[in-house]
Design a protein around this motif. Sequence first.
Motif, PDB file in Angstrom:
ATOM      1  N   LYS A  83      -3.162 -32.553  46.881  1.00  0.00           N
ATOM      2  CA  LYS A  83      -2.171 -33.447  47.506  1.00  0.00           C
ATOM      3  C   LYS A  83      -1.845 -34.694  46.679  1.00  0.00           C
ATOM      4  CE  LYS A  83      -5.611 -35.060  50.863  1.00  0.00           C
ATOM      5  NZ  LYS A  83      -5.960 -35.234  52.250  1.00  0.00           N
ATOM      6  N   GLN A  84      -2.829 -35.281  45.973  1.00  0.00           N
ATOM      7  CA  GLN A  84      -2.520 -36.485  45.177  1.00  0.00           C
ATOM      8  C   GLN A  84      -1.579 -36.152  44.008  1.00  0.00           C
ATOM      9  OE1 GLN A  84      -5.562 -35.740  46.213  1.00  0.00           O
ATOM     10  NE2 GLN A  84      -6.456 -37.584  47.141  1.00  0.00           N
ATOM     11  N   ALA A  85      -1.626 -34.900  43.551  1.00  0.00           N
ATOM     12  CA  ALA A  85      -0.880 -34.544  42.331  1.00  0.00           C
ATOM     13  C   ALA A  85       0.597 -34.283  42.591  1.00  0.00           C
ATOM     14  CB  ALA A  85      -1.520 -33.325  41.677  1.00  0.00           C
ATOM     15  N   GLY A  86       1.001 -34.145  43.857  1.00  0.00           N
ATOM     16  CA  GLY A  86       2.399 -33.785  44.131  1.00  0.00           C
ATOM     17  C   GLY A  86       3.222 -34.930  44.688  1.00  0.00           C
ATOM     18  N   ILE A  87       2.815 -36.193  44.355  1.00  0.00           N
ATOM     19  CA  ILE A  87       3.494 -37.355  44.945  1.00  0.00           C
ATOM     20  C   ILE A  87       4.300 -38.091  43.871  1.00  0.00           C
ATOM     21  CG2 ILE A  87       3.040 -39.660  45.936  1.00  0.00           C
ATOM     22  CD1 ILE A  87       0.667 -38.343  47.436  1.00  0.00           C
ATOM     23  N   SER A  88       5.514 -38.521  44.225  1.00  0.00           N
ATOM     24  CA  SER A  88       6.329 -39.326  43.301  1.00  0.00           C
ATOM     25  C   SER A  88       6.701 -40.648  43.980  1.00  0.00           C
ATOM     26  CB  SER A  88       7.593 -38.567  42.892  1.00  0.00           C
ATOM     27  OG  SER A  88       7.227 -37.390  42.213  1.00  0.00           O
ATOM     28  N   TYR A  89       7.079 -41.607  43.153  1.00  0.00           N
ATOM     29  CA  TYR A  89       7.316 -42.990  43.617  1.00  0.00           C
ATOM     30  C   TYR A  89       8.790 -43.286  43.359  1.00  0.00           C
ATOM     31  CZ  TYR A  89       5.472 -47.912  43.993  1.00  0.00           C
ATOM     32  OH  TYR A  89       5.166 -49.199  44.364  1.00  0.00           O
ATOM     33  N   LEU A  90       9.578 -43.426  44.419  1.00  0.00           N
ATOM     34  CA  LEU A  90      11.017 -43.657  44.268  1.00  0.00           C
ATOM     35  C   LEU A  90      11.382 -45.087  44.661  1.00  0.00           C
ATOM     36  CD1 LEU A  90      12.592 -40.431  45.882  1.00  0.00           C
ATOM     37  CD2 LEU A  90      12.067 -40.863  43.470  1.00  0.00           C
ATOM     38  N   LEU A  91      12.426 -45.600  44.033  1.00  0.00           N
ATOM     39  CA  LEU A  91      12.952 -46.926  44.370  1.00  0.00           C
ATOM     40  C   LEU A  91      14.280 -46.684  45.091  1.00  0.00           C
ATOM     41  CD1 LEU A  91      12.148 -48.500  40.876  1.00  0.00           C
ATOM     42  CD2 LEU A  91      10.714 -48.453  42.930  1.00  0.00           C
ATOM     43  N   LEU A 118      10.234 -43.992  39.704  1.00  0.00           N
ATOM     44  CA  LEU A 118       9.365 -44.919  38.948  1.00  0.00           C
ATOM     45  C   LEU A 118       8.268 -44.090  38.270  1.00  0.00           C
ATOM     46  CD1 LEU A 118       8.770 -47.952  38.365  1.00  0.00           C
ATOM     47  CD2 LEU A 118       7.205 -47.905  40.305  1.00  0.00           C
ATOM     48  N   GLY A 119       8.115 -44.251  36.967  1.00  0.00           N
ATOM     49  CA  GLY A 119       7.129 -43.426  36.244  1.00  0.00           C
ATOM     50  C   GLY A 119       7.626 -41.992  36.167  1.00  0.00           C
ATOM     51  N   SER A 120       6.679 -41.065  36.073  1.00  0.00           N
ATOM     52  CA  SER A 120       7.067 -39.655  35.906  1.00  0.00           C
ATOM     53  C   SER A 120       6.995 -38.911  37.229  1.00  0.00           C
ATOM     54  CB  SER A 120       6.119 -38.967  34.917  1.00  0.00           C
ATOM     55  OG  SER A 120       6.104 -39.682  33.713  1.00  0.00           O
ATOM     56  N   LEU A 121       7.688 -37.771  37.232  1.00  0.00           N
ATOM     57  CA  LEU A 121       7.674 -36.919  38.415  1.00  0.00           C
ATOM     58  C   LEU A 121       6.236 -36.480  38.714  1.00  0.00           C
ATOM     59  CD1 LEU A 121       9.710 -35.544  40.406  1.00  0.00           C
ATOM     60  CD2 LEU A 121       9.518 -33.500  38.962  1.00  0.00           C
ATOM     61  N   ASN A 122       5.854 -36.526  39.975  1.00  0.00           N
ATOM     62  CA  ASN A 122       4.520 -36.113  40.453  1.00  0.00           C
ATOM     63  C   ASN A 122       3.386 -37.011  39.962  1.00  0.00           C
ATOM     64  OD1 ASN A 122       5.589 -33.934  41.853  1.00  0.00           O
ATOM     65  ND2 ASN A 122       5.563 -32.657  40.011  1.00  0.00           N
ATOM     66  N   GLU A 123       3.716 -38.153  39.417  1.00  0.00           N
ATOM     67  CA  GLU A 123       2.643 -39.064  38.973  1.00  0.00           C
ATOM     68  C   GLU A 123       2.672 -40.378  39.746  1.00  0.00           C
ATOM     69  OE1 GLU A 123       2.442 -39.258  34.716  1.00  0.00           O
ATOM     70  OE2 GLU A 123       2.017 -37.100  34.618  1.00  0.00           O
ATOM     71  N   GLY A 124       3.205 -40.299  40.969  1.00  0.00           N
ATOM     72  CA  GLY A 124       3.333 -41.518  41.780  1.00  0.00           C
ATOM     73  C   GLY A 124       2.015 -42.026  42.336  1.00  0.00           C
ATOM     74  N   TRP A 125       1.002 -41.141  42.428  1.00  0.00           N
ATOM     75  CA  TRP A 125      -0.246 -41.556  43.082  1.00  0.00           C
ATOM     76  C   TRP A 125      -0.932 -42.688  42.321  1.00  0.00           C
ATOM     77  CZ3 TRP A 125      -2.097 -41.494  47.691  1.00  0.00           C
ATOM     78  CH2 TRP A 125      -3.452 -41.745  47.905  1.00  0.00           C
ATOM     79  N   SER A 126      -0.998 -42.553  40.999  1.00  0.00           N
ATOM     80  CA  SER A 126      -1.706 -43.608  40.251  1.00  0.00           C
ATOM     81  C   SER A 126      -0.914 -44.919  40.308  1.00  0.00           C
ATOM     82  CB  SER A 126      -1.972 -43.185  38.810  1.00  0.00           C
ATOM     83  OG  SER A 126      -0.764 -42.839  38.206  1.00  0.00           O
ATOM     84  N   ILE A 127       0.424 -44.841  40.382  1.00  0.00           N
ATOM     85  CA  ILE A 127       1.208 -46.083  40.512  1.00  0.00           C
ATOM     86  C   ILE A 127       0.959 -46.693  41.896  1.00  0.00           C
ATOM     87  CG2 ILE A 127       3.478 -47.152  40.290  1.00  0.00           C
ATOM     88  CD1 ILE A 127       4.418 -44.753  38.719  1.00  0.00           C
ATOM     89  N   ALA A 128       0.866 -45.814  42.907  1.00  0.00           N
ATOM     90  CA  ALA A 128       0.588 -46.323  44.268  1.00  0.00           C
ATOM     91  C   ALA A 128      -0.763 -47.037  44.300  1.00  0.00           C
ATOM     92  CB  ALA A 128       0.601 -45.172  45.268  1.00  0.00           C
TER      93      ALA A 128
END
Length: 387
Positions: free
Chosen positions: A177-185, A223-233
């Motif tokens: 689940k952590q690997a499939g998250i992205s961060y959108l603005l 923001l950042g790369s696709l599916n890499e939103g978890w570490s930014i979160a």
Amino acid sequence: MTTQVESLDSFRTRARAWLAEAEPPHVPLDLDGRFKVLRQWQKSLFEAGWIGIAWSKEAGGQGLSHMHQLVFVEELVRARAPQPIGLIGLDVVGPSIDLYGSDWQRAELLPRLLSGDDIWCQGFSEPSAGSDLASLRTRAVVDGDDFVVSGQKVWTSWAHMAQWCALLVRTDTSVRKQAGISYLLVDMTSPGITTSPIEQMTGDREFCEVFFDEVRVPRQNLLGSLNEGWSIAMHTLGTERAGATLRRRVECEVALDDAVTQLRQRGANGPEADRRARAAIGRAHVALRVLDAQTRQTTARLIADAGPTPVDSVDKLLLNEIEQIVFSEIAGLLGPLRAVPGSRPHGLQSERWAHEHLYSRAASIYGGTSQIQRNIIAERLLGLPRG
Ligand SMILES: Cc1cc2nc3c(=O)[nH]c(=O)nc-3n(C[C@H](O)[C@H](O)[C@H](O)COP(=O)(O)OP(=O)(O)OC[C@H]3O[C@@H](n4cnc5c(N)ncnc54)[C@H](O)[C@@H]3O)c2cc1C
């Protein structure tokens, strides 16, 4: 050529002098009035160079250190001046955009975030994903040059008044689940977004449910790369925890000073009431000294520019408890008169202290609950097995 960084002493003197001249605004109790006044206040602070103190100059900030930022927060609170309205942008999501954003995102979004022209909200929590944030289900699928977002967020502070949202979405369901998250603005004026305010026990309607119904978000807003939103979160949450602790510590200290001043102005209340007041103030004071000792280490990490760490959870846990001790001790002195508007039990302003007490109950929930901070400390600092 190297430019000399202003010393903290000189910076403090300059901040104090400016605040003494600036006539900080009176903040109305109603939410719309408060929002308007605090937004204008952010603009005044920005124009005078007191916003984004530790942000780089390229991002529109002042290019000073986190210690300079902390000194200004201390002076602001001690001058009894309010915080600017855009704290979620300034202290929570903005630093992540600055660190992970594209040139376009930084140039387009950060100047208006700093000036208060754009207010940001943080769309992380969902009805079934609060503590277990990685279970979030709001979906985004790629369609041409856009993401199409559908789902629901909850407890989103200021969503009904914000222009932008830092939104966590699921973009891959086939991986852990952590690997499939992205961060959108996300631009909050996009068609398909509905906000519905929720009333808190303070009576304010500061946070909302937010519904996304096939909302189109340009791909350049990832923001950042696709599916890499978890570490930014995790960066966003770490920044939120560290910043909130340092700011709230000073706010609690000043609040306690104000309570003591109000009790003193009222004079003697009889031996029993005075004994209770002394004991309550003593307990609140001791709690604050503990927080003060802990946050000295936070300050050392700030000087070393260490970035968010699991130790921030120790600060947040202590803050949660101590904030509640301080305000429940003061509110306890109000007695039943706390419910009477305009009353002054023992010289204390009932509305202010009752409101602070009720708001402090949220401290052990927002930014990650106390139980979750204990889990982080156990697993990531002490190396204990996962529960
Ligand atoms: C004033 C306020 C403002 C907020 N603003 C925002 C915002 O702007 N944006 C946003 O995204 N969110 C916001 N939140 C939401 C906040 O982040 C969540 O409420 C919080 O993360 C807890 O999630 P939850 O409410 O779903 O509770 P749950 O996760 O359902 O937890 C319920 C209880 O179970 C406990 N629990 C859960 N899991 C565990 C575990 N593994 N071990 C031990 N105990 C556990 C929790 O500690 C809690 O006591 C805000 C909340 C408040 C109170």
